[in-house]
Scaffold this motif. Structure first.
Motif, mmCIF file in Angstrom:
data_model
loop_
_atom_site.group_PDB
_atom_site.id
_atom_site.type_symbol
_atom_site.label_atom_id
_atom_site.label_comp_id
_atom_site.label_asym_id
_atom_site.label_seq_id
_atom_site.Cartn_x
_atom_site.Cartn_y
_atom_site.Cartn_z
ATOM 1 N N GLN A 153 0.823 -1.199 0.000
ATOM 2 C CA GLN A 153 0.000 0.000 0.000
ATOM 3 C C GLN A 153 0.861 1.254 0.000
ATOM 4 N N ALA A 154 1.900 1.260 0.840
ATOM 5 C CA ALA A 154 2.750 2.447 0.974
ATOM 6 C C ALA A 154 3.512 2.762 -0.300
ATOM 7 N N LEU A 155 3.702 1.772 -1.162
ATOM 8 C CA LEU A 155 4.417 1.989 -2.418
ATOM 9 C C LEU A 155 3.462 2.226 -3.588
ATOM 10 N N SER A 156 2.178 2.365 -3.287
ATOM 11 C CA SER A 156 1.171 2.625 -4.303
ATOM 12 C C SER A 156 0.762 4.094 -4.254
ATOM 13 N N SER A 157 -0.094 4.500 -5.187
ATOM 14 C CA SER A 157 -0.698 5.819 -5.110
ATOM 15 C C SER A 157 -1.703 5.837 -3.957
ATOM 16 N N VAL A 158 -2.155 7.017 -3.571
ATOM 17 C CA VAL A 158 -3.155 7.108 -2.510
ATOM 18 C C VAL A 158 -4.406 6.321 -2.898
ATOM 19 N N GLU A 159 -4.878 6.530 -4.120
ATOM 20 C CA GLU A 159 -6.098 5.851 -4.566
ATOM 21 C C GLU A 159 -5.928 4.339 -4.571
ATOM 22 N N ARG A 160 -4.860 3.850 -5.213
ATOM 23 C CA ARG A 160 -4.636 2.412 -5.303
ATOM 24 C C ARG A 160 -4.347 1.814 -3.925
ATOM 25 N N GLY A 161 -3.600 2.546 -3.103
ATOM 26 C CA GLY A 161 -3.282 2.049 -1.777
ATOM 27 C C GLY A 161 -4.520 1.789 -0.940
ATOM 28 N N TYR A 162 -5.484 2.707 -1.009
ATOM 29 C CA TYR A 162 -6.704 2.518 -0.234
ATOM 30 C C TYR A 162 -7.630 1.487 -0.868
ATOM 31 N N ASP A 163 -7.585 1.353 -2.190
ATOM 32 C CA ASP A 163 -8.327 0.252 -2.810
ATOM 33 C C ASP A 163 -7.857 -1.088 -2.239
ATOM 34 N N LEU A 164 -6.539 -1.234 -2.089
ATOM 35 C CA LEU A 164 -5.980 -2.483 -1.577
ATOM 36 C C LEU A 164 -6.309 -2.684 -0.094
ATOM 37 N N LEU A 165 -6.273 -1.600 0.669
ATOM 38 C CA LEU A 165 -6.453 -1.691 2.115
ATOM 39 C C LEU A 165 -7.920 -1.794 2.523
ATOM 40 N N ALA A 166 -8.826 -1.391 1.644
ATOM 41 C CA ALA A 166 -10.238 -1.227 1.995
ATOM 42 C C ALA A 166 -10.859 -2.405 2.748
ATOM 43 N N PRO A 167 -10.692 -3.664 2.291
ATOM 44 C CA PRO A 167 -11.380 -4.766 2.987
ATOM 45 C C PRO A 167 -10.954 -4.938 4.446
ATOM 46 N N LYS A 168 -9.769 -4.451 4.792
ATOM 47 C CA LYS A 168 -9.283 -4.621 6.166
ATOM 48 C C LYS A 168 -9.120 -3.291 6.904
ATOM 49 N N PHE A 169 -9.539 -2.198 6.278
ATOM 50 C CA PHE A 169 -9.280 -0.871 6.845
ATOM 51 C C PHE A 169 -9.880 -0.704 8.231
ATOM 52 N N ASP A 170 -11.086 -1.200 8.434
ATOM 53 C CA ASP A 170 -11.752 -1.003 9.725
ATOM 54 C C ASP A 170 -11.091 -1.774 10.859
ATOM 55 N N HIS A 171 -10.129 -2.623 10.539
ATOM 56 C CA HIS A 171 -9.382 -3.363 11.565
ATOM 57 C C HIS A 171 -7.984 -2.778 11.763
ATOM 58 N N THR A 172 -7.813 -1.513 11.389
ATOM 59 C CA THR A 172 -6.541 -0.810 11.586
ATOM 60 C C THR A 172 -6.757 0.389 12.500
ATOM 61 N N PRO A 173 -5.674 0.962 13.045
ATOM 62 C CA PRO A 173 -5.809 2.177 13.867
ATOM 63 C C PRO A 173 -6.120 3.410 13.035
ATOM 64 N N PHE A 174 -6.134 3.279 11.703
ATOM 65 C CA PHE A 174 -6.359 4.437 10.848
ATOM 66 C C PHE A 174 -7.830 4.831 10.803
ATOM 67 N N ARG A 175 -8.735 3.918 11.128
ATOM 68 C CA ARG A 175 -10.154 4.263 11.175
ATOM 69 C C ARG A 175 -10.391 5.229 12.326
#
Length: 255
Positions: free
Chosen positions: A15-37
């Motif tokens: 994710q960190a080596l992707s664009s903002v858009e692509r990075g969040y596309d990749l992270l989306a299914p697990k985003f709510d299980h991170t401290p970033f929510r």
């Protein structure tokens, strides 16, 4: 920091080596299980404060809504439609799954009341102009450089009706030299190095959204600005609030 349901170290690296858009596309299914929510504690404090200071609203806009953490709050505060806007199709898909018409509807919700729009927050579609009474945003401002704030704030100003409010929490400045200050400064420095040597860039900085500069840019966009302490988070030793709610109003409050 992460649960077993959250992303792996390898997934975060990709994710960190992707664009903002692509990075969040990749992270989306697990985003709510991170401290970033955005924590529920913050959402609850903002909702309570908006209800106390402003009452209810007509329609609501969640800018950079991600997986929809703020949508439930807007549904409770707003009598009419609620719209989430985000650049990431993956994040919007998660938000739609949970909060869209057919998923997660609460008491009093009607068909078509919650919808989502894929768009760049710096260039909101004209269809959203003059359509909302409340706009909120949580945890997204680090993705915008200071030079991009005028376009961001001008778009929100156009989307709001006269008297509408743009509300978001903002933390107190970190004490220079504190462990957290060094951690944040180190992260921002690492991101600047990453973006200098790797393409596409991934814009995410923690120290590019100070209240003074933000207030000036909001006023330049046509807002009147006040802040309200979120007392649920206490105060610093000097008496200043640890977290404030910025209330930027378009024009005067309706009669």
């Amino acid at each position: 920091m992460f649960t077993s349901q959250g992303p792996s170290l390898r997934e975060l690296a990709v994710q960190a080596l992707s664009s903002v858009e692509r990075g969040y596309d990749l992270l989306a299914p697990k985003f709510d299980h991170t401290p970033f929510r955005t924590p529920d504690r913050v959402l609850d404090a903002v909702e309570e404060t908006l209800a106390r200071y402003e009452g209810s609203f007509g329609s609501g806009l969640d800018l950079c809504c991600g997986t929809g953490a703020g949508i439930g709050m807007l549904r409770r505060l707003c009598r009419e439609r609620v719209t989430g806007v985000d650049l990431s199709a993956g994040m919007l898909a998660e938000a739609e799954r949970v909060y869209g018409d057919g998923g997660g509807a609460g008491p009093g919700d009607t068909a078509g009341r919650v919808g989502f729009v894929r768009a760049d927050a710096r260039a909101l579609p004209a269809a959203l102009d003059d359509a909302y009474d409340l706009a909120v945003s949580f945890g997204a401002f680090g993705h915008f450089l200071p030079t991009e704030r005028p376009a961001l704030f001008s778009g929100v100003h156009r989307a709001l009706r006269a008297g509408g409010v743009f509300a978001f929490p903002i933390g107190a400045p970190l004490a220079p030299g504190s462990p957290l200050w060094w951690l944040v400064a180190g992260f921002d420095a690492a991101m600047r190095v990453r973006n200098a040597v790797w393409r596409p860039p991934f814009v995410m900085y923690y120290r590019t959204f100070p209240l003074g500069g933000v207030r000036a840019d909001l006023r330049a966009a046509g807002f009147t600005v006040e802040t309200v302490p979120l007392e649920q988070f206490g105060r610093r030793p000097d008496g200043s609030p640890r977290l404030r709610l910025v209330l930027a109003r378009k024009g005067s409050r309706p009669a």
